[in-house]
Design an enzyme around this catalytic site. Structure first.
Site, PDB file in Angstrom:
ATOM      1  N   GLY A 228     -31.574  42.060  45.110  1.00 44.87           N
ATOM      2  CA  GLY A 228     -30.421  42.904  45.383  1.00 44.87           C
ATOM      3  C   GLY A 228     -29.458  42.960  44.213  1.00 44.87           C
ATOM      4  N   ASP A 258     -39.599  50.052  46.479  1.00 47.29           N
ATOM      5  CA  ASP A 258     -40.749  50.873  46.092  1.00 47.29           C
ATOM      6  C   ASP A 258     -40.490  51.542  44.744  1.00 47.29           C
ATOM      7  OD1 ASP A 258     -41.627  50.223  48.672  1.00 47.29           O
ATOM      8  OD2 ASP A 258     -40.722  52.025  49.510  1.00 47.29           O
TER       9      ASP A 258
END
Length: 324
Positions: A228, A258
């Protein structure tokens, strides 16, 4: 540019629901709803196509509701090599709140019979043996449907590797542990997904680095760990690198991982310098979190996002997987 085969063993129709805040047990009013053909492998394909690669999408789709997938693949300009099976592809609901919190409600997927999986493997063998269709790399991404076990996925990885194909994997849970044991070319877990395998929380950089080195030592050429706002760790024969993304207002994290995988694979396939490859991939993943969907490298401010992405080399990595 390269030819890449993405495999989604358990794709989904994603019902993305945007709302101010989820109130459990009450009537909720949405800002927007969107139903789209998805699955991690499909999202990876979207990014790779946008970066100029030739992409083939494969896996299993329910024959009863594949219309959105057919249209999406035609719009994307990819080759549709999905095997159709009886039944319906699952629908996953993603509740995206203004705070950036996303609640996933995922279905199990359509059951895959042994005969269908055998036919799928035979088609992969035929593709690998045909120079006109052989991919330069394979991405296996997402969860496993009923009927395909973690051991089946590990055997699939080993089969593709035995044919000399680079294989990158993005999955979680027991499927991730089995995939790591099969030694794919690359893996891209986040720090929470990798914690069970590592045997401890990966809640700081030293622990993530130790896990990345273990992955590399186990035979994985590219270990990519996302955390993150704490950034991305990449351990490979190019060294150990860390990237810190620019500060972003998070609208949705769906598609960011992704995007990171696809963009890193792009950099590896194109032979980009390590710092440039990691900076590009991290910035593109950051771009993805400010909207629903994958990252857009053509965004007007994307050059600025790259400039604001800090990349540093931690040290060299020797053949034994330790810092030199």
């Amino acid at each position: 540019m390269a030819r890449v085969l993405t495999i989604s063993l358990n794709p989904a129709l994603d019902l993305t629901i945007g709302l101010p805040a989820l109130a459990l047990g009450e009537v909720n009013r949405t800002d927007e709803t969107h139903l789209s053909a998805a699955g991690k492998g499909v999202n990876v394909a979207r990014v790779l196509v946008s970066l100029g690669h030739e992409v083939v999408v494969s896996g299993f789709l329910g024959a009863d509701n594949d219309g959105l997938f057919r249209r999406a693949f035609a719009d994307m300009g990819v080759e549709d090599a999905f095997q159709r099976v009886p039944g319906e592809t699952r629908i996953n609901a993603k509740l995206a709140e203004h705070s950036g919190r996303v609640t996933d409600v995922n279905g199990p997927g359509v059951a895959i019979e042994a005969e269908a999986f055998t036919g799928f493997l035979d088609e992969l063998d035929a593709r690998a043996a045909d120079e006109s269709r052989r991919p330069d790399a394979v991405v296996i991404a997402g969860s496993l449907p009923p009927g395909i076990s973690a051991d089946d996925q590990a055997a699939l990885i080993a089969r593709l590797r035995a044919q000399g194909l680079p294989v990158w994997v993005d999955t979680s849970g027991p499927a991730l542990a089995s995939a790591i044991a099969a030694a794919p070319s690359g893996v891209k877990p986040n720090e929470l997904e990798l914690a069970d395998w590592a045997g401890e929380p990966l809640d700081n950089e030293p622990r993530r680095l130790a896990a990345g080195l273990r992955l590399h030592q186990s035979g994985i050429e590219d270990a990519l760990i996302s955390a993150g706002a704490d950034g991305v760790l990449w351990v490979s024969h190019r060294g150990a690198w860390h990237a810190t993304p620019p500060t972003m207002t998070v609208a949705s994290t769906v598609g960011a991982g992704d995007t990171l995988l696809a963009a890193m694979l792009h950099g590896v396939l194109e032979g980009h310098a390590p710092d440039a490859a990691l900076r590009f991939a991290t910035a593109l993943s950051a771009e993805a979190v400010r909207h629903v969907g994958v990252g857009n490298s053509r965004a007007a401010d994307f050059p600025y996002l790259q400039q604001q992405t800090r990349v540093r080399r931690l040290n060299d990595v020797d053949a034994g997987g330790a810092l030199a």
